[in-house]
Design a protein around this motif. Structure first.
Motif, PDB file in Angstrom:
ATOM      1  N   UNK A 277       0.823  -1.205   0.000  1.00 30.20           N
ATOM      2  CA  UNK A 277       0.000   0.000   0.000  1.00 30.20           C
ATOM      3  C   UNK A 277       0.856   1.255   0.000  1.00 30.20           C
ATOM      4  N   UNK A 278       1.858   1.300   0.904  1.00 22.14           N
ATOM      5  CA  UNK A 278       2.703   2.492   0.980  1.00 22.14           C
ATOM      6  C   UNK A 278       3.569   2.632  -0.271  1.00 22.14           C
ATOM      7  N   UNK A 285       2.501   9.312  -5.855  1.00 21.33           N
ATOM      8  CA  UNK A 285       2.940  10.679  -5.555  1.00 21.33           C
ATOM      9  C   UNK A 285       4.136  11.064  -6.422  1.00 21.33           C
ATOM     10  N   UNK A 286       5.090  10.142  -6.617  1.00 19.27           N
ATOM     11  CA  UNK A 286       6.251  10.455  -7.455  1.00 19.27           C
ATOM     12  C   UNK A 286       5.836  10.705  -8.897  1.00 19.27           C
ATOM     13  N   UNK A 287       4.855   9.948  -9.408  1.00 20.84           N
ATOM     14  CA  UNK A 287       4.365  10.183 -10.775  1.00 20.84           C
ATOM     15  C   UNK A 287       3.729  11.560 -10.898  1.00 20.84           C
ATOM     16  N   UNK A 288       2.956  11.944  -9.904  1.00 19.00           N
ATOM     17  CA  UNK A 288       2.328  13.266  -9.940  1.00 19.00           C
ATOM     18  C   UNK A 288       3.385  14.360  -9.944  1.00 19.00           C
ATOM     19  N   UNK A 289       4.426  14.191  -9.123  1.00 12.33           N
ATOM     20  CA  UNK A 289       5.486  15.197  -9.074  1.00 12.33           C
ATOM     21  C   UNK A 289       6.205  15.292 -10.416  1.00 12.33           C
ATOM     22  N   UNK A 290       6.486  14.144 -11.052  1.00 10.34           N
ATOM     23  CA  UNK A 290       7.163  14.151 -12.349  1.00 10.34           C
ATOM     24  C   UNK A 290       6.305  14.835 -13.413  1.00 10.34           C
ATOM     25  N   UNK A 291       5.002  14.538 -13.412  1.00  3.90           N
ATOM     26  CA  UNK A 291       4.108  15.158 -14.407  1.00  3.90           C
ATOM     27  C   UNK A 291       4.059  16.665 -14.217  1.00  3.90           C
ATOM     28  N   UNK A 292       3.935  17.113 -12.968  1.00  2.00           N
ATOM     29  CA  UNK A 292       3.863  18.560 -12.717  1.00  2.00           C
ATOM     30  C   UNK A 292       5.169  19.232 -13.112  1.00  2.00           C
ATOM     31  N   UNK A 293       6.299  18.619 -12.747  1.00  2.00           N
ATOM     32  CA  UNK A 293       7.600  19.202 -13.084  1.00  2.00           C
ATOM     33  C   UNK A 293       7.805  19.264 -14.600  1.00  2.00           C
ATOM     34  N   UNK A 294       7.412  18.192 -15.315  1.00  2.00           N
ATOM     35  CA  UNK A 294       7.548  18.196 -16.776  1.00  2.00           C
ATOM     36  C   UNK A 294       6.678  19.256 -17.416  1.00  2.00           C
TER      37      UNK A 294
END
Length: 360
Positions: A277-278, A285-294
């Motif tokens: 789960x974690x 969360x890491x995918x969201x950060x990568x998408x926002x940064x890109x």
């Protein structure tokens, strides 16, 4: 399979005992801070905190003859003597508001510290000096005043007079006092009164057996007790709740790791409880950060390329215009001696040149 409940209980107890010094230290600090305040006390049996300053009266501050606060009183608390030949004036943890003088058997320097008195036959008798340290006797909250006016000697007063309905001795005829042994004192017992329409304090005279010690009963919401705020780092309700949450988190981590290691035979990070789960949440969360940064990087890159394109186009147009103007000026300067036809040809060539440059 699950970890035995006895093991979880043992782990929780261990964490609770480990955190108890922190809670105890905060409680001790809070207790010392609260007990240092006058007219306050903490019950040794229930742990409730009692603050009697709410019913301690002070002289009202006046301006132009008017009180600043409508709740301020112009007089101390009063108690009827009923079968006793005098009424009583009392304040809690502070001297009485009234300006009294000529107190029988009390030095003039101590008149300002009288916290309870009565007046009889034109004389004022103190029944206790100021005290601001309430105590508990069992479950009873008590405040005691001492060092009042001298008590009558045993030869001048028989306690059976009160029982027989007599008003007691005539203080006008008493000339001798037992100065070194006994002086008048007061004992007040505080009772909780939660009635919404009740006054802040109601003082009732209980009685006296020897005209030397006087017993009173004080009913007030201030005697109901409560929990005080700890201003100097003590653990309040929020702090205690935070400690409980930390203990619960620690019990979850320790118990889960023990279960994963001993029962499920996991090693490494997979020993953590609910590892999948974690891990999934961390990946999300890491995918969201990568998408926002890109997206942010692409936005700034696009904006920079557009600004470069506009600067190149504007630079070419400016150069062309400058060249055309210079050529026009030169053509006009050289055609002055050739006549009107030469000027027309030069203008046509200039127009053609500008059109070609704009098309490019």
């Amino acid at each position: 399979m699950m970890l035995p409940s006895s093991s979880l209980v043992a782990i929780f107890q261990f964490l609770l005992l480990a955190s108890s010094p922190l809670v105890r230290a905060g409680s001790d600090t809070s207790k010392n801070d609260k007990l240092s305040k006058p007219c306050t006390v903490q019950s040794p049996t229930s742990g409730m905190y009692f603050d009697l300053n709410a019913i301690s009266l002070s002289p009202p501050e006046k301006k132009d003859g008017r009180k600043l606060h409508k709740d301020d009183r112009d007089e101390s608390w009063l108690a009827k003597g009923h079968d006793y030949p005098a009424n009583f004036t009392i304040n809690i943890c502070a001297p009485v508001i009234e300006n009294i003088s000529d107190v029988v058997g009390v030095d003039k320097s101590r008149w300002r510290n009288v916290s309870a008195y009565y007046e009889q036959n034109g004389k004022i008798y103190s029944i206790g000096q100021q005290a601001s340290e309430p105590i508990f006797r069992g479950r009873k909250l008590i405040l005691n005043y001492t060092d009042g006016s001298p008590c009558p000697s045993s030869s001048e007063f028989d306690s059976r007079n009160i029982l027989d309905g007599d008003k007691g001795p005539d203080y006008n005829t008493i000339q001798s006092y037992d100065q070194d042994v006994r002086r008048k004192s007061t004992i007040m017992s505080f009772l909780c009164d939660r009635e919404p329409m009740a006054p802040r304090a109601a003082v009732s005279f209980v009685g006296t057996m020897d005209h030397c010690t006087y017993f009173f009963e004080v009913r007030s919401p201030a005697a109901c007790g409560g929990v005080a705020y700890a201003p100097n780092g003590g653990l309040g309700p929020a702090g205690v709740f935070g400690v409980i949450v930390l203990i619960a988190i620690a019990a979850y981590l320790v118990g889960g790791c023990a279960y994963q290691r001993t029962v499920m035979h996991q090693r490494g990070w997979r020993q953590c409880p609910n590892y999948s789960l974690w891990a999934g949440m961390f990946g999300f969360v890491s995918d969201i950060i990568i998408i926002v940064f890109s997206s942010i990087t692409r936005f700034f890159r696009l904006k920079r390329s557009q600004s470069d394109r506009y600067s190149r186009v504007n630079g070419t147009d400016a150069s062309a215009q400058r060249g055309g103007i210079i050529g026009a000026i030169g053509g006009r300067g050289g055609g002055e001696g050739r006549g009107h036809r030469a000027d027309v040809d030069a203008e046509n060539r200039l127009i053609d040149q500008l059109d070609e440059e704009w098309e490019d």
